[in-house]
Design a protein around this motif. Structure first.
Motif, mmCIF file in Angstrom:
data_model
loop_
_atom_site.group_PDB
_atom_site.id
_atom_site.type_symbol
_atom_site.label_atom_id
_atom_site.label_comp_id
_atom_site.label_asym_id
_atom_site.label_seq_id
_atom_site.Cartn_x
_atom_site.Cartn_y
_atom_site.Cartn_z
ATOM 1 N N THR A 169 0.830 -1.210 0.000
ATOM 2 C CA THR A 169 0.000 0.000 0.000
ATOM 3 C C THR A 169 0.864 1.258 0.000
ATOM 4 N N TYR A 228 2.465 1.674 -3.418
ATOM 5 C CA TYR A 228 1.493 2.142 -4.405
ATOM 6 C C TYR A 228 1.240 3.642 -4.261
ATOM 7 N N LEU A 229 1.130 4.118 -3.015
ATOM 8 C CA LEU A 229 0.908 5.545 -2.775
ATOM 9 C C LEU A 229 2.094 6.371 -3.231
ATOM 10 N N ILE A 242 4.303 5.587 -5.587
ATOM 11 C CA ILE A 242 4.366 5.587 -7.049
ATOM 12 C C ILE A 242 3.382 6.593 -7.622
ATOM 13 N N ASN A 243 2.165 6.612 -7.094
ATOM 14 C CA ASN A 243 1.156 7.568 -7.567
ATOM 15 C C ASN A 243 1.583 9.011 -7.296
ATOM 16 N N LEU A 244 2.234 9.198 -6.122
ATOM 17 C CA LEU A 244 2.687 10.545 -5.770
ATOM 18 C C LEU A 244 3.747 11.047 -6.732
ATOM 19 N N ARG A 259 4.240 10.041 -9.838
ATOM 20 C CA ARG A 259 3.662 10.218 -11.176
ATOM 21 C C ARG A 259 2.989 11.577 -11.316
ATOM 22 N N GLN A 260 2.443 12.054 -10.209
ATOM 23 C CA GLN A 260 1.801 13.353 -10.269
ATOM 24 C C GLN A 260 2.843 14.480 -10.288
#
Length: 264
Positions: A253, A256-257, A259-261, A263-264
């Protein structure tokens, strides 16, 4: 079962008689004895100076026992009981009591101790009436409940009463962590008795009436009662792996957070 003359013997009655004989508790070192002394076969001892631990100062109300609720006393004359006092049995088997001093009581039953103490107190009182009881008798319950020490409220407690106090065979009140998920085996309860270096072990089967009839359900002080847990390998494996699964889930988890951070 028959005797030497060929007469039929009731094995059930014989077993009950043997069990009753074995239940005569013998005083041991580290026991805490509650001793009550009365004169004239039951009159309260009046102690004007308040020097006796089990004496009753004149005009005062009865003291309460420190370990058990005191019974209600009726009247102030003959037949009223004195408040009991507690005395530790030393490692050498002796007890130090007011007036009579040190006296050896280990190895005696409570009835024998009453008789011995009455004889010693007869030097100071007329027709003394002495009663003794052990206040720290207990049994140990292990297994499903984790581990509990159950005090014996009376000498006639049986295995079913002890198991009920421990939370039942599933140990619902035991171990401080709630009931055991797997439960316990009613067909494999063991009572371990005597010297732990060379104990006597009795297996009790409470799953059938036949097993209950064959077993001696009477417990004795210092018994160890073991309830075997029910083994469920798959559930046990999942329970043991649950901390690792939780850590892995947390890492996934978090990753995943992150990686998303990024990417933004």
């Amino acid at each position: 079962m028959t005797d030497e003359q060929g007469r039929q013997i009731d094995s059930t009655k014989l077993r009950v008689a043997v069990n009753r004989t074995e239940r005569n508790y013998v005083i041991q070192a580290n026991d805490i004895l509650e001793v009550r002394v009365n004169t004239n076969r039951g009159e309260r001892i009046l102690d004007p100076n308040g020097e006796l631990q089990f004496g009753q100062p004149t005009g005062s109300t009865p003291a309460r026992s420190t370990t058990r609720p005191a019974s209600r006393n009726i009247g102030q004359g003959a037949g009223a009981a004195t408040a009991g006092s507690e005395f530790l049995v030393q490692a050498d088997g002796t007890v130090t009591l007011p007036q009579v001093g040190r006296i050896k009581l280990s190895g005696l039953s409570l009835l024998q101790a009453d008789s011995v103490l009455a004889g010693r107190f007869s030097e100071y009182y007329i027709q003394p009436f002495v009663t003794t009881r052990v206040n720290n008798n207990r049994v140990i319950v292990l297994g499903v409940s984790g581990g509990q020490v159950i005090p014996l409220a009376n000498d006639n407690m049986n295995l079913l009463e002890v198991l009920a106090l421990a939370g039942g065979i599933d140990g619902a009140a035991g171990g401080g962590g709630g009931p055991n998920r797997n439960g316990g085996r009613a067909d494999n309860i063991r009572i371990i008795r005597g010297d732990l270096k060379n104990p006597r072990v009795q297996q009790v089967d409470l799953s059938t009436l036949n097993g209950m009839r064959r077993a001696n359900l009477q417990v004795e002080p210092n018994d160890v009662i073991y309830i075997e847990p029910i083994r469920r390998p798959l559930i046990d494996a999942l329970n043991e792996a649950s901390p690792l699964v939780s850590v892995a889930s947390l890492l996934l988890t978090t990753g995943y957070l992150l990686i998303n951070l990024f990417r933004q």
